[in-house]
Each structure stands twice: as structure tokens, then as C-alpha cells.
Write a protein that holds these residues in place. Structure first.
Motif, PDB file in Angstrom:
ATOM      1  N   ARG A  93      -2.541  24.586  15.039  1.00 52.32           N
ATOM      2  CA  ARG A  93      -2.776  25.685  15.826  1.00 52.32           C
ATOM      3  C   ARG A  93      -2.736  25.525  17.412  1.00 52.32           C
ATOM      4  NH1 ARG A  93      -5.042  29.773  13.301  1.00 52.32           N
ATOM      5  NH2 ARG A  93      -5.885  29.433  11.314  1.00 52.32           N
ATOM      6  N   GLU A 108      -0.194  27.631  19.867  1.00 52.82           N
ATOM      7  CA  GLU A 108      -0.693  27.964  21.307  1.00 52.82           C
ATOM      8  C   GLU A 108       0.136  27.598  22.454  1.00 52.82           C
ATOM      9  OE1 GLU A 108      -4.688  26.477  21.633  1.00 52.82           O
ATOM     10  OE2 GLU A 108      -5.445  27.782  20.073  1.00 52.82           O
ATOM     11  N   SER A 127       0.256  31.935  19.203  1.00 51.83           N
ATOM     12  CA  SER A 127      -1.184  32.060  18.728  1.00 51.83           C
ATOM     13  C   SER A 127      -1.631  33.276  17.866  1.00 51.83           C
ATOM     14  CB  SER A 127      -2.469  31.663  19.407  1.00 51.83           C
ATOM     15  OG  SER A 127      -2.128  32.548  20.573  1.00 51.83           O
TER      16      SER A 127
END
Length: 280
Positions: free
Chosen positions: A75, A79, A84
Motif C-alpha cells: 500500500r 501511495e 492509492s
């Protein structure tokens, strides 16, 4: 919504392919599903089922903890690259890698499978190993192998290798659908050898059939098919190489350093394998 499956062992090669899968999912407005498959060792400790169970439980817990720790890292990659917003879900599954990929592909209605490879050092030295070749030839979904040094910079030029067969015609139409998503040009590449010959009328029929599409036809008379493909990829700034269900060994050779030249030719761009079962 299309769905992309991303099998991973959380290695550097896999993480690079993850970024590629993310950007592909973003461009295609697709959901990305990560998959980590693991196998339990064959233990024979006769007469101690409780001990065996404890060992297996411990291994499964360790895999779960590792998986749980790695998901935030994926993740973070999303990002860091402003991705994201891409929908991501995660699957941890016990079982043989090939069997697991097949099962998840069927259960989750997967459209594309994206896998990492190590390019110049050869597929066999990675976690994915010859498994990538197996998945490419056995899986009904479209499979994209992403070399470790490959970076997603958009898809503007796609090469499709052909021998002008009926099934190649269907495959080219599939490639064109993908190309249109990216407004990419498709280079239809035919390598004429002593063993393969095509009636010139058929070639002209293809050119007429696709004369309003963004397709260019290239014909080379060469005996070394693999090297000619690699040279073409290198010369035409190719972003994706598309092939119809070749033998596993052929795919593996494309990722290895060439044995016929000292120049370090090897596939540096992702390879899309199309299975015949997806042509109907």
C-alpha cells in the motif's frame, strides 16, 4: 470492472511488477488482487500427529504474519506513486503455486495475471522460476511477465508475433482491443523461416482487413526467430510483446541472455501471453 491477479513472494522483482500491475490497473480502471501462495513441507514423524499439527500450524501462522506485514508495504508503494485510489484486495492461500493461480483465476473471474521475472539472469533463478512459463502456457487468462528492470512508462508500441494463421487473426483482434485502451500502435511481426511459409495473398488479405486500424506489418526472413524478436523489440521502442500461447521453453528463452550474441539482448519489456482458449 476488469480484474488483475498479482502473484507475489514480496521480492524486489515482485515489487517492481506490482508497480507495473498498479499502473496497468489504473489505466484499465481494474481491480488488483494480490496473491501469496505457500506450500507446507512434507514431514514424516510417524506416530506423532499432534506434533505434526503443531509444526504445520506454526508454519501457517508464520506465513500469515509475514503476509500481514507485507500488505502495508504494498500500500505504501501505491501511495508513493499516487495510486492509492486503485482498488486492491489480498489473498493468502496454501497450495502449489500453479494450481493456486489457476483456482483463484477461475474463482475470481480474473482477466489478467501479472507476474515478475528477473530478466537477464533467467527465469529459473527466481521464485517464479519456470512457473512463469508454465502459467503463460497453461492459464486461460492473459498473462503478463514483467522483467525486473522493466518500468511502466505507458504502452505506445505493442508487437504481436504472427504466422498469419486463423487463430493468430483472432488473437490480433484481442491485442487491438487492448491497444485501443492505450491508443497504442500494434506492430504485426512475421519472421519467415525455411519451415514457415505463408501465401502472399493471405498477408495482403490481413493488410486489407486491418487497413483502418493502427497496425503496421513487418516481415523478416531470418532463421533465428528468438533473436529476431529481441532485435525488433530493441529497435522499435516496444512497450509490450504479445504472443499466442508459445511453448513454455520459448518464453523462458526470451527472458534469458542470448547465447548467440555477446550483446546482452534479452526481453526488457513485459511479455503478454495469450491462450487459445481466450480467442472465442
Amino acid at each position: 470492472m476488469k480484474r488483475i491477479l498479482f502473484p507475489t513472494d514480496f521480492s524486489e522483482a515482485s515489487n517492481n511488477a506490482f508497480l507495473y500491475a498498479l499502473k496497468l490497473a489504473d489505466a484499465m480502471k481494474a481491480e488488483l488482487i494480490t496473491l501469496h501462495a505457500y506450500e507446507l513441507p512434507q514431514l514424516h514423524m510417524g506416530g506423532m500427529p499432534n506434533t505434526l499439527k503443531d509444526v504445520y500450524d506454526s508454519i501457517e501462522l508464520e506465513n500469515f504474519e509475514n503476509f500481514k506485514d507485507q500488505i502495508p508495504l504494498l500500500r505504501e508503494i501505491a501511495e508513493k506513486h499516487n495510486l492509492s485510489h486503485v482498488k486492491i484486495s489480498n489473498i493468502l492461500k496454501h497450495g502449489d503455486l500453479i494450481w493456486t493461480i489457476k483456482k483463484v483465476t477461475n474463482d475470481e473471474n480474473i482477466d489478467y495475471v501479472v507476474m515478475g521475472t528477473k530478466g537477464a539472469t533467467g527465469l529459473k533463478e527466481t521464485f517464479l522460476g519456470s512457473n512463469t512459463g508454465s502459467v503463460m502456457t497453461e492459464l486461460d487468462a492473459y498473462v503478463i511477465g514483467v522483467p525486473q528492470n522493466s518500468e511502466y512508462e505507458g504502452i505506445k508500441n505493442i508487437v504481436f508475433t504472427t504466422r498469419f494463421r486463423e487463430k493468430d487473426l483472432k488473437a490480433l483482434k484481442k491485442v487491438l482491443k487492448l491497444a485501443k485502451l492505450f491508443e497504442a500502435k500494434v506492430h504485426c511481426l512475421y519472421i519467415k523461416t525455411k519451415k514457415t511459409d505463408v501465401n502472399p495473398v493471405v498477408i495482403e488479405d490481413w493488410k486489407f482487413l486491418f487497413n483502418k486500424e493502427n497496425v503496421v506489418f513487418h516481415i523478416f526472413e531470418e532463421e533465428n526467430v528468438q533473436q529476431t524478436i529481441l532485435n525488433f523489440v530493441d529497435s522499435y521502442n516496444v512497450d509490450l510483446l504479445a504472443m499466442l500461447n508459445y511453448k513454455r521453453g520459448f518464453f523462458e528463452e526470451l527472458f534469458k541472455q542470448s547465447l548467440t550474441q555477446k550483446l546482452s539482448y534479452h526481453v526488457q519489456v513485459p511479455l503478454l501471453a495469450i491462450h487459445e482458449n481466450r480467442l472465442d
